[in-house]
Scaffold this active site. Structure first.
Site, PDB file in Angstrom:
ATOM      1  CG  HIS A 124      -2.047  -1.012   1.084  1.00 37.28           C
ATOM      2  ND1 HIS A 124      -2.834  -1.390   2.149  1.00 37.28           N
ATOM      3  CD2 HIS A 124      -2.485  -1.740   0.020  1.00 37.28           C
ATOM      4  CE1 HIS A 124      -3.707  -2.300   1.748  1.00 37.28           C
ATOM      5  NE2 HIS A 124      -3.501  -2.536   0.462  1.00 37.28           N
TER       6      HIS A 124
ATOM      7  CG  ASN B  83      -5.651  -9.848  14.362  1.00 35.65           C
ATOM      8  OD1 ASN B  83      -5.140  -8.769  14.679  1.00 35.65           O
ATOM      9  ND2 ASN B  83      -6.536  -9.951  13.386  1.00 35.65           N
TER      10      ASN B  83
END
Length: 242
Positions: free
Chosen positions: A115, A209
């Site tokens: 990104h 996570n």
């Protein structure tokens, strides 16, 4: 069966949250994400930049300053050390990040930024390579290559734009024997689809996570908690010690 030696790691904003960088969608602790505070269509789209370039520049100038003020955390360092250890022993760790900060690099890792990078800029009107941004970007800045004014923007992939390094990412994923997703929401494609691609290729999958992601069901195994704790704990099986 021995430990995997060719690992593909995908990281998201959750890995940098403990360093003090805001996530985009918030977290399990009730923290509000950036997109709950501002309109992503304005600050993360070519259309938004065309309508209010000064406002968009201000948004990224503030975030750029924030990135420069924070430091890598133990999760960044654990991945950098694991990458080095695997390569020394003939294996590999391909590290792909959705993050636009440089914390992986500062920890010592080699990384593919799908990104883009907030500390770099590009020109919308010429093929000038991405360049380091030393301070802020403004609409009054000119491009050193083509001379146009107001065409510089952050080297960040906005909504509707093609992520970087997709061919290299596909090749690396096809060679992996373990896919690990760290600190991602599982909501942003194409990255959210990597776990399914890995499973179709018979690659083991794991999620590290703070909380289960949107696509947590797709992973073979998982460990939940702060990245600074779960990532070093996972990397320790290869002898990584911080």
């Amino acid at each position: 069966m021995g430990k995997p030696s060719r690992i593909f790691v995908l990281t998201g904003s959750g890995i940098s949250a403990e360093s003090g960088i805001s996530t985009y969608r918030g977290g399990a602790d009730g923290e509000e994400g950036l997109w709950s505070e501002v309109d992503f269509q304005k600050y993360a789209s070519p259309e938004g930049f065309s309508e209010d370039p000064e406002g968009v520049h201000h948004f990224y100038n503030v975030r750029r300053k924030q990135v420069r003020e924070v430091q890598p955390n133990s999760a960044h360092y654990a991945l950098a050390q694991l990458q080095s250890k695997l390569r020394e022993s003939g294996g590999d760790l391909t590290l792909v990040t959705q993050n636009v900060d440089d914390l992986h690099e500062r920890a010592g890792a080699e990384v593919l930024h799908m990104h883009g990078e907030i500390l770099k800029g590009i020109c919308d009107m010429c093929p000038r390579p991405a360049f380091e941004v030393q301070g802020d970007l403004h609409i009054s800045d000119g491009c050193d290559a083509c001379g146009r004014i107001g065409t510089l923007r952050p080297d960040v992939v906005w909504f509707g734009e093609m992520p970087y390094h997709m061919e290299a990412i596909d090749v690396a994923l096809s060679k992996a024997d373990l896919f690990v997703s760290i600190g991602t929401s599982g909501a942003v494609y194409p990255a959210a689809g990597f776990v399914q691609e890995a499973k179709m290729r018979g690659i083991k999958t794991m999620e590290l996570n703070l909380e289960p992601s949107d696509n947590a069901y797709a992973f073979d195994t998982a460990d939940y908690g702060k990245a600074g704790e779960v990532v070093p704990r996972w990397a320790a099986q290869w002898g990584v010690s911080l």
